[in-house]
Design a protein around this motif. Structure first.
Motif, PDB file in Angstrom:
ATOM      1  N   VAL A  17      71.950  61.113  13.783  1.00  0.00           N
ATOM      2  CA  VAL A  17      71.696  61.087  15.224  1.00  0.00           C
ATOM      3  C   VAL A  17      73.004  61.141  16.002  1.00  0.00           C
ATOM      4  N   LEU A  18      73.986  60.346  15.586  1.00  0.00           N
ATOM      5  CA  LEU A  18      75.221  60.210  16.366  1.00  0.00           C
ATOM      6  C   LEU A  18      76.233  61.318  16.125  1.00  0.00           C
ATOM      7  N   THR A  19      76.048  62.103  15.071  1.00  0.00           N
ATOM      8  CA  THR A  19      77.020  63.165  14.794  1.00  0.00           C
ATOM      9  C   THR A  19      76.499  64.546  15.164  1.00  0.00           C
ATOM     10  N   ARG A  20      75.371  64.605  15.846  1.00  0.00           N
ATOM     11  CA  ARG A  20      74.902  65.902  16.347  1.00  0.00           C
ATOM     12  C   ARG A  20      75.939  66.488  17.304  1.00  0.00           C
ATOM     13  N   ASN A  21      75.892  67.775  17.473  1.00  0.00           N
ATOM     14  CA  ASN A  21      76.840  68.445  18.370  1.00  0.00           C
ATOM     15  C   ASN A  21      76.339  68.369  19.819  1.00  0.00           C
ATOM     16  N   TYR A  22      76.024  67.153  20.223  1.00  0.00           N
ATOM     17  CA  TYR A  22      75.541  66.858  21.568  1.00  0.00           C
ATOM     18  C   TYR A  22      76.197  65.551  22.004  1.00  0.00           C
ATOM     19  N   ARG A  23      76.099  65.258  23.285  1.00  0.00           N
ATOM     20  CA  ARG A  23      76.405  63.907  23.748  1.00  0.00           C
ATOM     21  C   ARG A  23      75.167  63.370  24.467  1.00  0.00           C
ATOM     22  N   TYR A  24      74.970  62.070  24.359  1.00  0.00           N
ATOM     23  CA  TYR A  24      73.756  61.431  24.864  1.00  0.00           C
ATOM     24  C   TYR A  24      74.001  60.840  26.251  1.00  0.00           C
ATOM     25  N   THR A  25      73.023  60.998  27.122  1.00  0.00           N
ATOM     26  CA  THR A  25      73.145  60.457  28.477  1.00  0.00           C
ATOM     27  C   THR A  25      71.866  59.717  28.857  1.00  0.00           C
ATOM     28  N   VAL A  26      72.029  58.700  29.673  1.00  0.00           N
ATOM     29  CA  VAL A  26      70.897  57.954  30.224  1.00  0.00           C
ATOM     30  C   VAL A  26      70.912  58.154  31.731  1.00  0.00           C
ATOM     31  N   PRO A  27      69.868  58.747  32.302  1.00  0.00           N
ATOM     32  CA  PRO A  27      69.858  59.002  33.754  1.00  0.00           C
ATOM     33  C   PRO A  27      69.750  57.703  34.547  1.00  0.00           C
ATOM     34  N   ASP A  28      70.164  57.758  35.785  1.00  0.00           N
ATOM     35  CA  ASP A  28      70.212  56.555  36.623  1.00  0.00           C
ATOM     36  C   ASP A  28      68.842  55.963  36.913  1.00  0.00           C
ATOM     37  N   TYR A  29      67.788  56.766  36.827  1.00  0.00           N
ATOM     38  CA  TYR A  29      66.478  56.209  37.140  1.00  0.00           C
ATOM     39  C   TYR A  29      65.935  55.337  36.003  1.00  0.00           C
ATOM     40  N   GLN A  30      66.578  55.360  34.851  1.00  0.00           N
ATOM     41  CA  GLN A  30      66.142  54.489  33.768  1.00  0.00           C
ATOM     42  C   GLN A  30      66.532  53.048  34.066  1.00  0.00           C
ATOM     43  N   ARG A  31      65.807  52.110  33.466  1.00  0.00           N
ATOM     44  CA  ARG A  31      66.155  50.705  33.645  1.00  0.00           C
ATOM     45  C   ARG A  31      67.482  50.400  32.960  1.00  0.00           C
ATOM     46  N   ARG A  32      68.070  49.297  33.322  1.00  0.00           N
ATOM     47  CA  ARG A  32      69.366  48.900  32.776  1.00  0.00           C
ATOM     48  C   ARG A  32      69.220  48.436  31.329  1.00  0.00           C
ATOM     49  N   TYR A  33      70.366  48.321  30.657  1.00  0.00           N
ATOM     50  CA  TYR A  33      70.368  47.757  29.317  1.00  0.00           C
ATOM     51  C   TYR A  33      69.836  46.336  29.402  1.00  0.00           C
ATOM     52  N   SER A  34      68.815  46.018  28.603  1.00  0.00           N
ATOM     53  CA  SER A  34      68.122  44.749  28.796  1.00  0.00           C
ATOM     54  C   SER A  34      67.828  43.990  27.508  1.00  0.00           C
ATOM     55  N   TRP A  35      68.277  44.503  26.367  1.00  0.00           N
ATOM     56  CA  TRP A  35      68.044  43.736  25.151  1.00  0.00           C
ATOM     57  C   TRP A  35      68.755  42.396  25.235  1.00  0.00           C
ATOM     58  N   GLY A  36      68.177  41.398  24.553  1.00  0.00           N
ATOM     59  CA  GLY A  36      68.755  40.070  24.524  1.00  0.00           C
ATOM     60  C   GLY A  36      68.850  39.550  23.106  1.00  0.00           C
ATOM     61  N   GLU A  37      69.062  38.259  22.978  1.00  0.00           N
ATOM     62  CA  GLU A  37      69.360  37.668  21.674  1.00  0.00           C
ATOM     63  C   GLU A  37      68.238  37.885  20.662  1.00  0.00           C
ATOM     64  N   GLU A  38      67.005  37.885  21.122  1.00  0.00           N
ATOM     65  CA  GLU A  38      65.879  38.093  20.199  1.00  0.00           C
ATOM     66  C   GLU A  38      65.981  39.457  19.522  1.00  0.00           C
ATOM     67  N   GLN A  39      66.257  40.501  20.314  1.00  0.00           N
ATOM     68  CA  GLN A  39      66.337  41.843  19.746  1.00  0.00           C
ATOM     69  C   GLN A  39      67.627  42.037  18.932  1.00  0.00           C
ATOM     70  N   TRP A  40      68.741  41.486  19.440  1.00  0.00           N
ATOM     71  CA  TRP A  40      69.992  41.600  18.668  1.00  0.00           C
ATOM     72  C   TRP A  40      69.859  40.908  17.322  1.00  0.00           C
ATOM     73  N   GLY A  41      69.263  39.724  17.330  1.00  0.00           N
ATOM     74  CA  GLY A  41      69.100  38.974  16.089  1.00  0.00           C
ATOM     75  C   GLY A  41      68.202  39.680  15.098  1.00  0.00           C
ATOM     76  N   ALA A  42      67.130  40.311  15.609  1.00  0.00           N
ATOM     77  CA  ALA A  42      66.215  41.033  14.721  1.00  0.00           C
ATOM     78  C   ALA A  42      66.927  42.214  14.057  1.00  0.00           C
ATOM     79  N   LEU A  43      67.725  42.959  14.821  1.00  0.00           N
ATOM     80  CA  LEU A  43      68.466  44.084  14.246  1.00  0.00           C
ATOM     81  C   LEU A  43      69.450  43.581  13.185  1.00  0.00           C
ATOM     82  N   TRP A  44      70.137  42.488  13.487  1.00  0.00           N
ATOM     83  CA  TRP A  44      71.107  41.943  12.536  1.00  0.00           C
ATOM     84  C   TRP A  44      70.412  41.501  11.243  1.00  0.00           C
TER      85      TRP A  44
END
Length: 577
Positions: A17-44
């Motif tokens: 995903v990250l090495t595609r010959n593209y760059r990723y963008t998030v438009p301004d109308y999307q909500r802000r980054y909102s993950w918190g400790e519950e989601q970070w902990g689950a990924l870890w």
């Protein structure tokens, strides 16, 4: 996978995903980054549970391809999945830092050059991921290794969370974790040919552990309708621009954008809505407006979203007390009154305020309506009437019925007075309850000084709220003279110590000087105060006990019922402008 609606989906590793010959963008109308400790902990936890022969599916990412300029990398706009990609970027950034700390600079540079940054054909460097205007400055600081300059927010919290997790890892453990993240964690990348298919997908997808908010769903329903309409009927780019303007207005001013939409819908004259709109009902009501009420009213989607964005700007001015639609004197008076209303707690009343500033082009009319609202609110709050749907219905009904009448201020008066606590209720509440020791009580004392005692306008910042009989009269040694002077028990005193009759405002330096003085000594400071309230206190009372507190409370309750009288506010607007 392919479908007839312009979708293709592949399951890829994070590295792919990250090495595609593209760059990723998030438009301004999307909500802000909102993950918190519950989601970070689950990924870890997931990362640390992956075996060498297994994979872990993290979820989906919905993308729309956007062409870049000549020799520039094309962009993949993230419609859904920014929380996952942003969190992976945070984790990789901190792995880079850990490698540097362990002396493994080559590994650190590989992470930076392959996953955090990209170059186009002209060797111009870009972030691999660019977030919205609200979050990208901190993401850029993180990618540029300027962590100390990051502002407080979820991205900074994510950095601290994963920095702590990585702190004790050695090189071998870090290598294993990096390989699992890049090669064993997979995402389904769903590429859409255009907005219509992307936003049709969005409603059915949730970020891990984060339910879509009403505003997320409303945005995507709007964009889906716009994308599916014929070009001749909808200007899609204008919809996008107005929504971005709306979000840019709301984000710095409030942490619950849904509140604005609720207040706007209840305040709007077209389409008319005379009930309450709860968070629970917001999305359903919005769908009804878009699908049914706009066509019935002959309003296009473009016109409606532009109007909503305009009202968001007005809403922000109300919140910040920055109304600028009248002359200088009028604006100053109006904004001062908005500050007063905020002290009383006028959050739900913003529905009616939107209607007032939409309808009245003179400051005098607006001020008269705001004074009515203040009297109503003060009585409602002091009398402990319930908040919630009842207040919303009152304000929504007034907005629906009052402003199309010839004497709309009179209609506002009628709409508020129908549900306003009576004089008797208001007086009884003041007499029988303790006041809250907050800015609202300071404001009440200020208005008693100016309106009842005919004192001068004062700045409450220069005065302290003073308990005439100290709150700690029975518990602090320095007040040892007070219990006998009060002539009552501690339990009885506790019932009256925070009543309005035991409170006054006093110059800060005088308040400091009187310390633990008894009442007779305090009177010397009160007598030289600039406030008529304190001078009158000296004239009226030779001693101070529970009877005197009750007597003065009753006096001030009768003063308050006149100060915050709806009929008085309606007949004689205070501070006309």
């Amino acid at each position: 996978m392919a479908s007839g609606i312009g979708l293709s989906a592949t399951e890829d590793t994070v590295e792919q995903v990250l090495t595609r010959n593209y760059r990723y963008t998030v438009p301004d109308y999307q909500r802000r980054y909102s993950w918190g400790e519950e989601q970070w902990g689950a990924l870890w936890a997931d990362l640390n549970s992956i075996r060498d022969d297994s994979t872990h599916f993290l979820g989906s990412v919905v993308l729309i391809e956007r062409p870049g300029g000549l020799n520039e990398l094309n962009k993949l706009e993230i419609v859904d999945g920014q929380q996952r990609i942003a969190t992976i970027t945070v984790l990789l950034s901190l792995m880079r830092e850990k490698y540097y700390a362990l002396g493994e600079s080559e590994q650190a540079k590989d992470i930076e050059n392959q996953y955090l940054k990209k170059r186009d054909l002209d060797r111009n460097e870009y972030q691999n991921l660019t977030l919205s205007t609200f979050d990208n400055p901190d993401l850029k600081r993180m990618i540029d290794r300027d962590y100390g300059a990051m502002e407080d927010g979820q991205l900074r919290e994510a950095v601290q969370f994963y920095r702590n997790k990585l702190e004790d890892l050695d090189v071998d453990t870090l290598d294993e974790l990096r390989k699992h993240l890049l090669a064993s964690v997979t995402l389904v990348s769903i590429r859409c040919e255009g907005e219509q298919s992307a936003f049709r997908l969005f409603e059915t997808l949730n970020d891990r552990g984060m339910e879509l908010s009403s505003v997320d769903l409303m945005k995507n329903y709007t964009f889906s309708k716009a994308a599916s309409a014929p070009d001749s009927e909808i200007d899609y780019v204008k919809i996008q621009e107005d929504w971005e303007r709306l979000i840019k207005t709301l984000m710095p001013n409030m942490n619950q954008p849904s509140r604005f939409f609720r207040h706007y819908i209840m305040s709007a004259s077209v389409p008319n809505y005379d009930g309450d709109v709860s968070d629970y009902k917001l999305y359903d009501e919005y769908q009804k407006i878009i699908d049914t009420k706009l066509p019935e009213a002959g309003i296009s989607l473009n016109e409606y979203i532009e109007e909503v964005a305009d009202k968001a700007e007005l809403y922000a001015k109300i919140i910040n007390h920055e109304i600028d639609m009248y002359d200088d004197a009028g604006n100053k008076a109006i904004n001062s009154k908005l500050a007063d209303l905020e002290i009383i707690n006028s959050l739900q009343a913003r529905t009616l305020m939107l209607g007032i500033f939409e309808e009245y082009n003179t400051a005098n009319k607006a001020m008269e309506a705001l004074l009515l609202l203040e009297s109503f609110l003060m009585r409602w709050k002091i009398s402990s009437y319930p908040t919630g749907g009842e207040l919303d219905r009152i304000y929504s009904r007034i907005c629906s019925e009052a402003f199309d009448k010839e004497n709309s201020v009179r209609e506002i008066y009628k709409g508020l007075s129908d549900r306003c606590p009576s004089d008797e209720e208001f007086i009884a509440s003041v007499e029988n309850k303790r006041v809250r020791l907050n800015d609202r009580t300071n404001y009440i004392l200020k208005r008693i000084e100016t309106d009842y005692y005919s004192g001068t306008e004062i700045d409450t910042d220069e005065y302290d709220r003073e308990h005439i009989a100290p709150r700690a009269s029975f518990t602090a040694k320095k007040y040892s003279a007070w219990p006998s002077a009060l002539g009552t028990t501690e339990a009885q005193f506790e019932q009256v110590r925070d009543k309005i009759g035991n409170l006054t405002l006093l110059e800060t330096e005088k308040n400091i000087s009187i310390g633990a003085d008894p009442f007779k000594k305090k009177k010397e400071a009160y007598a030289t105060s600039k406030l008529r309230m304190n001078q009158q206190l000296c004239e009226d009372y030779d001693k101070w006990g529970t009877d005197e507190i009750e007597q003065r409370t009753s006096e001030l309750a009768n003063a308050m019922v006149k100060i915050w009288s709806l009929s008085r506010s309606h007949r004689q607007p205070r501070n006309p402008v």
